[in-house]
Design a protein around this motif. Structure first.
Motif, PDB file in Angstrom:
ATOM      1  N   ASP A 270       8.790  54.305 131.580  1.00  0.00           N
ATOM      2  CA  ASP A 270       7.481  54.958 131.568  1.00  0.00           C
ATOM      3  C   ASP A 270       7.616  56.439 131.929  1.00  0.00           C
ATOM      4  OD1 ASP A 270       6.310  52.668 130.806  1.00  0.00           O
ATOM      5  OD2 ASP A 270       5.524  52.126 132.779  1.00  0.00           O
ATOM      6  N   ASN A 271       8.492  56.709 132.928  1.00  0.00           N
ATOM      7  CA  ASN A 271       8.661  58.103 133.356  1.00  0.00           C
ATOM      8  C   ASN A 271       9.429  58.923 132.319  1.00  0.00           C
ATOM      9  OD1 ASN A 271       7.394  57.363 135.695  1.00  0.00           O
ATOM     10  ND2 ASN A 271       9.290  57.056 136.836  1.00  0.00           N
ATOM     11  N   ASP A 272      10.442  58.268 131.719  1.00  0.00           N
ATOM     12  CA  ASP A 272      11.266  58.970 130.740  1.00  0.00           C
ATOM     13  C   ASP A 272      10.490  59.290 129.471  1.00  0.00           C
ATOM     14  OD1 ASP A 272      13.332  58.788 132.416  1.00  0.00           O
ATOM     15  OD2 ASP A 272      14.510  57.330 131.282  1.00  0.00           O
ATOM     16  N   LEU A 273       9.612  58.382 129.113  1.00  0.00           N
ATOM     17  CA  LEU A 273       8.972  58.481 127.806  1.00  0.00           C
ATOM     18  C   LEU A 273       7.462  58.605 127.961  1.00  0.00           C
ATOM     19  CD1 LEU A 273      10.940  55.637 126.006  1.00  0.00           C
ATOM     20  CD2 LEU A 273      11.307  58.078 125.731  1.00  0.00           C
ATOM     21  N   PRO A 274       6.995  59.807 128.252  1.00  0.00           N
ATOM     22  CA  PRO A 274       5.557  59.963 128.430  1.00  0.00           C
ATOM     23  C   PRO A 274       4.775  59.674 127.153  1.00  0.00           C
ATOM     24  CG  PRO A 274       6.648  62.107 128.396  1.00  0.00           C
ATOM     25  CD  PRO A 274       7.720  61.070 128.369  1.00  0.00           C
ATOM     26  N   GLU A 275       5.412  59.906 126.008  1.00  0.00           N
ATOM     27  CA  GLU A 275       4.725  59.640 124.753  1.00  0.00           C
ATOM     28  C   GLU A 275       5.413  58.490 124.016  1.00  0.00           C
ATOM     29  OE1 GLU A 275       4.291  63.136 122.276  1.00  0.00           O
ATOM     30  OE2 GLU A 275       4.145  64.336 124.101  1.00  0.00           O
ATOM     31  N   VAL A 276       4.658  57.828 123.202  1.00  0.00           N
ATOM     32  CA  VAL A 276       5.257  56.755 122.400  1.00  0.00           C
ATOM     33  C   VAL A 276       6.227  57.389 121.414  1.00  0.00           C
ATOM     34  CG1 VAL A 276       4.803  54.923 120.734  1.00  0.00           C
ATOM     35  CG2 VAL A 276       3.218  55.305 122.619  1.00  0.00           C
ATOM     36  N   GLU A 277       7.475  56.870 121.453  1.00  0.00           N
ATOM     37  CA  GLU A 277       8.509  57.431 120.597  1.00  0.00           C
ATOM     38  C   GLU A 277       8.886  56.373 119.563  1.00  0.00           C
ATOM     39  OE1 GLU A 277      12.840  57.917 121.602  1.00  0.00           O
ATOM     40  OE2 GLU A 277      12.045  59.768 122.443  1.00  0.00           O
ATOM     41  N   ASN A 278       8.656  56.639 118.314  1.00  0.00           N
ATOM     42  CA  ASN A 278       9.076  55.693 117.275  1.00  0.00           C
ATOM     43  C   ASN A 278       9.352  56.468 115.991  1.00  0.00           C
ATOM     44  OD1 ASN A 278       6.582  56.162 116.047  1.00  0.00           O
ATOM     45  ND2 ASN A 278       5.642  54.433 117.112  1.00  0.00           N
ATOM     46  N   CYS A 279       9.577  55.716 114.905  1.00  0.00           N
ATOM     47  CA  CYS A 279       9.976  56.348 113.647  1.00  0.00           C
ATOM     48  C   CYS A 279       8.981  57.404 113.192  1.00  0.00           C
ATOM     49  CB  CYS A 279      10.111  55.296 112.555  1.00  0.00           C
ATOM     50  SG  CYS A 279      11.507  54.219 112.811  1.00  0.00           S
ATOM     51  N   SER A 280       7.704  57.212 113.506  1.00  0.00           N
ATOM     52  CA  SER A 280       6.695  58.141 113.006  1.00  0.00           C
ATOM     53  C   SER A 280       6.682  59.442 113.796  1.00  0.00           C
ATOM     54  CB  SER A 280       5.315  57.486 113.029  1.00  0.00           C
ATOM     55  OG  SER A 280       4.982  57.133 114.345  1.00  0.00           O
ATOM     56  N   THR A 281       7.290  59.443 115.010  1.00  0.00           N
ATOM     57  CA  THR A 281       7.290  60.674 115.800  1.00  0.00           C
ATOM     58  C   THR A 281       8.633  61.388 115.815  1.00  0.00           C
ATOM     59  OG1 THR A 281       7.743  59.400 117.800  1.00  0.00           O
ATOM     60  CG2 THR A 281       5.433  59.908 117.336  1.00  0.00           C
ATOM     61  N   VAL A 282       9.756  60.632 115.683  1.00  0.00           N
ATOM     62  CA  VAL A 282      11.060  61.297 115.757  1.00  0.00           C
ATOM     63  C   VAL A 282      11.871  61.200 114.461  1.00  0.00           C
ATOM     64  CG1 VAL A 282      11.276  61.070 118.257  1.00  0.00           C
ATOM     65  CG2 VAL A 282      12.244  59.301 116.791  1.00  0.00           C
ATOM     66  N   GLY A 283      11.472  60.382 113.522  1.00  0.00           N
ATOM     67  CA  GLY A 283      12.204  60.254 112.266  1.00  0.00           C
ATOM     68  C   GLY A 283      13.385  59.301 112.374  1.00  0.00           C
ATOM     69  N   VAL A 284      13.857  58.820 111.238  1.00  0.00           N
ATOM     70  CA  VAL A 284      14.953  57.850 111.232  1.00  0.00           C
ATOM     71  C   VAL A 284      15.610  57.880 109.860  1.00  0.00           C
ATOM     72  CG1 VAL A 284      13.507  55.891 110.501  1.00  0.00           C
ATOM     73  CG2 VAL A 284      15.541  55.477 111.899  1.00  0.00           C
ATOM     74  N   ILE A 285      16.938  57.667 109.862  1.00  0.00           N
ATOM     75  CA  ILE A 285      17.686  57.647 108.607  1.00  0.00           C
ATOM     76  C   ILE A 285      17.798  56.179 108.142  1.00  0.00           C
ATOM     77  CG2 ILE A 285      20.038  57.535 109.615  1.00  0.00           C
ATOM     78  CD1 ILE A 285      19.105  59.999 106.892  1.00  0.00           C
ATOM     79  N   GLY A 286      17.405  55.915 106.904  1.00  0.00           N
ATOM     80  CA  GLY A 286      17.276  54.538 106.430  1.00  0.00           C
ATOM     81  C   GLY A 286      18.513  53.666 106.582  1.00  0.00           C
ATOM     82  N   PRO A 287      19.694  54.123 106.102  1.00  0.00           N
ATOM     83  CA  PRO A 287      20.859  53.237 106.165  1.00  0.00           C
ATOM     84  C   PRO A 287      21.270  52.852 107.583  1.00  0.00           C
ATOM     85  CG  PRO A 287      21.219  54.994 104.586  1.00  0.00           C
ATOM     86  CD  PRO A 287      19.960  55.331 105.326  1.00  0.00           C
ATOM     87  N   ALA A 288      20.919  53.670 108.587  1.00  0.00           N
ATOM     88  CA  ALA A 288      21.236  53.284 109.976  1.00  0.00           C
ATOM     89  C   ALA A 288      20.425  52.041 110.352  1.00  0.00           C
ATOM     90  CB  ALA A 288      20.932  54.434 110.940  1.00  0.00           C
ATOM     91  N   LEU A 289      19.185  51.956 109.843  1.00  0.00           N
ATOM     92  CA  LEU A 289      18.396  50.739 110.053  1.00  0.00           C
ATOM     93  C   LEU A 289      19.021  49.572 109.297  1.00  0.00           C
ATOM     94  CD1 LEU A 289      15.002  52.513 109.694  1.00  0.00           C
ATOM     95  CD2 LEU A 289      15.543  51.043 111.639  1.00  0.00           C
TER      96      LEU A 289
END
Ligand SMILES: [Zn+2]
Length: 256
Positions: free
Chosen positions: A184-203
């Motif tokens: 909770d302290n480390d991540l004040p905001e929800v962090e997911n694919c829509s906020t930080v991006g992601v490369i498809g083949p890694a998924l």
């Protein structure tokens, strides 16, 4: 007994000494729940359906969006705005009509999981969600009900994979690894694919790794991700592993 058709369909894995007919029968008798049918759940579900897992339960409350198609390989352009769990079930049935596939068009929550895991007789849960809150819920419920879980996540080019076999008491859990308070302290905001991006083949790598660990667990082979955090760096194509000790201060493990 496996049918002639099953022996043919699964011949390339049955011929492996690690699987054999006995292993294939275990897969055919297994009931697996996949929570989240996105970038991880797509490859995981495709491989598990193809491998002949007897019963798959697909849990997702979302609809297909254009921005999903870069990585969520179960869906095609004409599936936009359609119910993900339903489309996923159709696609997987086309891949393997020999298995039972159930779509649950909803988000998983604690009460639903607590009721459904025993009612459906689920042997294994794959956490393919993109949401920390649900991950803690899956961890807590699976631990309490002694259902094994294989979890993965990807941010950018970095993947994580970890499994817990809660059928055996005394091991660590996800909250031992990442205490909720600290997160909770480390991540004040929800962090997911829509906020930080992601490369498809890694998924694709991590979802395939979840399917691999699931098959190994179900046929009784040792897991390299059991109580070990496997970290994959897609930019350098490097894996490393961290062993996870039980955390004496874990709020989830302390409740038992
Ligand atoms: Zn714990």
């Amino acid at each position: 007994m496996l049918s002639r058709k099953q022996l043919q369909r699964y011949s390339r894995q049955i011929m492996l000494p690690q699987v054999g007919e006995a292993g294939q029968q275990k897969l055919a008798g297994a009931k697996v729940m996949i929570v989240g049918l996105g970038g991880l759940g797509s490859p995981a579900a495709l491989y598990l359906a193809a491998a002949g897992i007897g019963e798959l339960h697909l849990v997702d409350g979302d609809r297909v969006e254009l921005s999903n198609l870069q990585r969520q390989v179960l869906y095609k352009t004409n599936h936009r705005d359609k119910d993900k769990a339903q489309v996923a079930a159709q696609q997987l049935t086309a891949a393997n009509p020999e298995i039972r596939i159930h779509a649950h068009s909803r988000m998983a929550d604690a009460a639903w999981l607590q009721a459904q895991l025993p009612a459906l007789g689920i042997d294994l849960v794959l956490d393919c969600t993109d949401n920390l809150e649900i991950r803690y819920v899956i961890n807590r419920v699976c631990r309490a009900l002694r259902v094994p879980v294989v979890m993965a996540s990807v941010r950018g080019f970095s993947g994580q994979l970890v499994s817990f076999d809660f059928r055996e008491a005394g091991g660590p859990c996800y909250a031992c690894l990442f205490p909720p308070q600290q997160r909770d302290n480390d991540l004040p905001e929800v962090e997911n694919c829509s906020t930080v991006g992601v490369i498809g083949p890694a998924l694709g790598m991590m979802g395939s790794a979840q399917a691999l660990e699931a098959i190994k667990l179900l046929v009784g082979l040792p897991l390299s991700s059991l109580n070990r955090l496997q970290l994959f760096e897609a930019e350098r194509l490097e894996w490393r592993a961290l062993a996870l000790p039980v955390n004496g201060d874990c709020p989830v493990c302390a409740t038992e």
